[in-house]
Design an enzyme around this catalytic site. Structure first.
Site, PDB file in Angstrom:
ATOM      1  N   HIS A  79      36.913  27.842  36.675  1.00  0.00           N
ATOM      2  CA  HIS A  79      37.403  29.020  37.402  1.00  0.00           C
ATOM      3  C   HIS A  79      36.398  30.172  37.288  1.00  0.00           C
ATOM      4  CE1 HIS A  79      40.686  31.780  38.833  1.00  0.00           C
ATOM      5  NE2 HIS A  79      39.943  32.649  38.182  1.00  0.00           N
ATOM      6  N   GLU A  80      36.085  30.543  36.062  1.00  0.00           N
ATOM      7  CA  GLU A  80      35.143  31.655  35.872  1.00  0.00           C
ATOM      8  C   GLU A  80      33.759  31.256  36.381  1.00  0.00           C
ATOM      9  OE1 GLU A  80      36.545  34.391  35.235  1.00  0.00           O
ATOM     10  OE2 GLU A  80      38.448  33.572  34.492  1.00  0.00           O
TER      11      GLU A  80
ATOM     12  N   HIS B  85      33.619  32.216  39.947  1.00  0.00           N
ATOM     13  CA  HIS B  85      33.333  33.652  40.083  1.00  0.00           C
ATOM     14  C   HIS B  85      31.843  33.903  39.825  1.00  0.00           C
ATOM     15  CE1 HIS B  85      37.339  35.386  40.510  1.00  0.00           C
ATOM     16  NE2 HIS B  85      37.782  34.829  39.410  1.00  0.00           N
TER      17      HIS B  85
ATOM     18  N   GLU C  45      38.271  35.680  44.178  1.00  0.00           N
ATOM     19  CA  GLU C  45      39.218  34.699  43.671  1.00  0.00           C
ATOM     20  C   GLU C  45      39.120  33.387  44.458  1.00  0.00           C
ATOM     21  OE1 GLU C  45      40.537  35.548  40.922  1.00  0.00           O
ATOM     22  OE2 GLU C  45      41.888  33.856  40.627  1.00  0.00           O
TER      23      GLU C  45
END
Ligand code: MG
Length: 497
Positions: free
Chosen positions: A268-269, A272, A298
């Site tokens: 997830h990160e 980003h 996001e």
């Protein structure tokens, strides 16, 4: 330098923006330090330092010469896209500093500081009344903020625009009216079939910090993350920060068991981070060197985490790498690992929610926030309304306020931030749809963890532009349509068949 700007006002503004950029990146580094390594008692002085730096930024942005250059840029003809983007982004920054009186900003900042403490205490003791007075104050401040900033149709639009430029209540009402009934159907079917709702023994398997760190880096290296531009640290709440286009940092948390928790934080990160790492280097030191919006940011994290990560193909590619360090994985076949990754089960807690139930958590917060802004909802009624709504959407009832209305810290900082999560999910599915048209045999490539083409595609369609285009402009330019929730519903329906 600044080859993207030809207009002389744009060039002068970019020059004047350099110290602001430097201050903001310094603040980002201090924030990263606060979340990772700062000794606890450093908090008070760190707060002072941040406040002082914020004042210098404010002074520079509201400097009369800076404002007059911005006026001149806006009145210029024949601006290129970067110059238009520069004018748009700076006008938004200036608006915040000039439309909100400084006494209001101070009141907001002291209230949110106090509220973050009272929220913590209220959650710890499961006592909503400890947070209630501060939350009432915050709702009041949000209403005043909407009046200062101005809005059309609904006061909540003023707050939404701060997080998600140009997105309105009308857009979100439409998005939720499409996804809620469809996801409910998908969820009912999943529960009835019982395949993805099974709990896995994998969630109890233990790992050491060192094993997991090596396993994570094995995946990151395969996906092309470069240790000379990127790092991973530990913090209680995983996040991503950009200290510069060549210094992007993420964090994760490692519990010692249930390894998907940290693995999916990393993905997830990492999504980003990839956005920040692939911004056009020509935009560095300018206000365009940031994501288009929180929702667009996001979308990148959800894309890596869910669309790439929670698939059978990813398991096929990642399992041999992970098993080198996580010995217990040798006892499991790939399908078991996939079902563990793609597990679905209604939970009262948003941050633990799966892909199918997640947007209901956002819908409920969105409805409550919208209602608070027009006095249809009272702070007093929040705990009970919360429980009623989650029961209506997911068929479960929180056992405590800590599992219900008090679970997230967000409201101690204001309203309007939650919808970006659903916007991110919607855009991630739009991206998936478009990408499968362009990248041949995407699934085979994911199964070999060969994401070079995927990364180039994301760079060209989204990342390289930074904030040059508003979210809606970028959607139309790169995908030929506005926010379209139908891809999300069909993607999840297919995935869980
Ligand atoms: Mg995120």
């Amino acid at each position: 330098m600044y080859e993207v700007f030809q207009n002389s006002y744009a060039r002068q503004l970019a020059e004047k923006y350099k110290p602001i950029w430097a201050l903001q990146k310094s603040m980002a580094l201090l924030e990263w330090d606060l979340e990772t390594y700062m000794p606890k008692l450093g908090a008070e002085e760190r707060g002072f330092v941040n406040g002082q730096l914020e004042l210098i930024v404010q002074e520079k942005i509201t400097d009369p010469e800076f404002l007059s250059l911005l006026d001149k840029l806006e009145r210029s003809d024949n601006l290129n896209d970067y110059e238009k983007g520069l004018a748009r982004v700076l006008r938004r920054d200036v608006k915040l500093y000039t439309k909100l009186p400084s006494a209001f900003i101070q009141e907001l900042s002291s209230t949110t500081n106090r509220a973050s403490l009272s929220w913590r205490e209220a959650k710890r003791t499961n006592d909503f009344s400890k947070f209630k007075p501060d939350l009432e104050k915050i709702v009041d401040l949000m209403k005043r903020m909407a009046e200062y900033l101005g809005y059309e149709e609904h006061p909540y639009n003023a707050l939404l625009d701060l997080h998600e430029e140009g997105i309105t209540v009308a857009d979100l009402d439409h998005v939720f009216s499409v996804i809620a009934p469809s996801l409910r159907k998908t969820l009912d079917r999943i529960i009835e079939e019982g395949y993805f709702t099974k709990t896995s023994k994998l969630q109890e398997e233990r790992y050491t910090d060192e094993e997991m760190r090596k396993a994570e880096w094995e995946i990151l290296r395969h996906l092309g993350y470069d240790e000379d531009r990127f790092r991973v640290d530990i913090s209680p709440h995983p996040f991503t920060t950009s200290i510069g286009l060549n210094d992007v940092r993420i964090t994760t948390r490692r519990k010692g068991y249930d390894f998907k928790d940290t693995l999916f934080s990393i993905l997830h990160e990492g999504g980003h981070a990839l956005y920040e790492l692939q911004i056009d280097p020509a935009l560095t030191y300018t206000p365009l060197a940031r994501g288009a919006s929180s929702g667009f940011h996001e979308s990148q994290s959800r894309f890596m985490e869910n669309v790439i990560g929670r698939t059978r193909e990813f398991v096929e590619g990642a399992l041999p790498l992970l098993s080198q360090y996580l010995d217990f994985l040798k006892k499991y076949d790939p399908e078991e690992v996939f079902v563990y990754f793609a597990h679905v089960s209604p939970s009262p807690i948003r941050v633990e929610a799966d892909e199918v139930t997640y947007n209901f958590h956002i819908l409920l917060r969105y409805e409550l926030e919208k209602g608070l802004m027009i006095n249809e909802v009272k702070v007093d009624d929040l705990p009970e309304l919360w429980n009623e709504k989650i029961e209506k959407y997911l068929g479960i009832r929180p056992k405590s306020y800590a599992e219900g209305v008090l679970q997230d810290i967000h409201w101690s900082g204001g309203l309007g931030g939650f919808p970006a999560y659903t916007i991110g999910n919607v855009i991630a599915a739009q991206i998936r749809h478009r990408m499968t048209e362009d990248v041949k045999d995407l699934e085979d490539k994911v199964a070999r963890l060969e994401l070079d083409e995927v990364k180039v595609w994301l760079r060209e369609k989204v990342h390289r532009w930074g904030a040059t285009y508003s979210p809606k402009e970028l959607l139309n330019k790169s995908f030929g349509e506005d926010l379209n929730p139908s891809y999300l519903t069909s993607y999840l329906d297919q995935k869980y068949r």
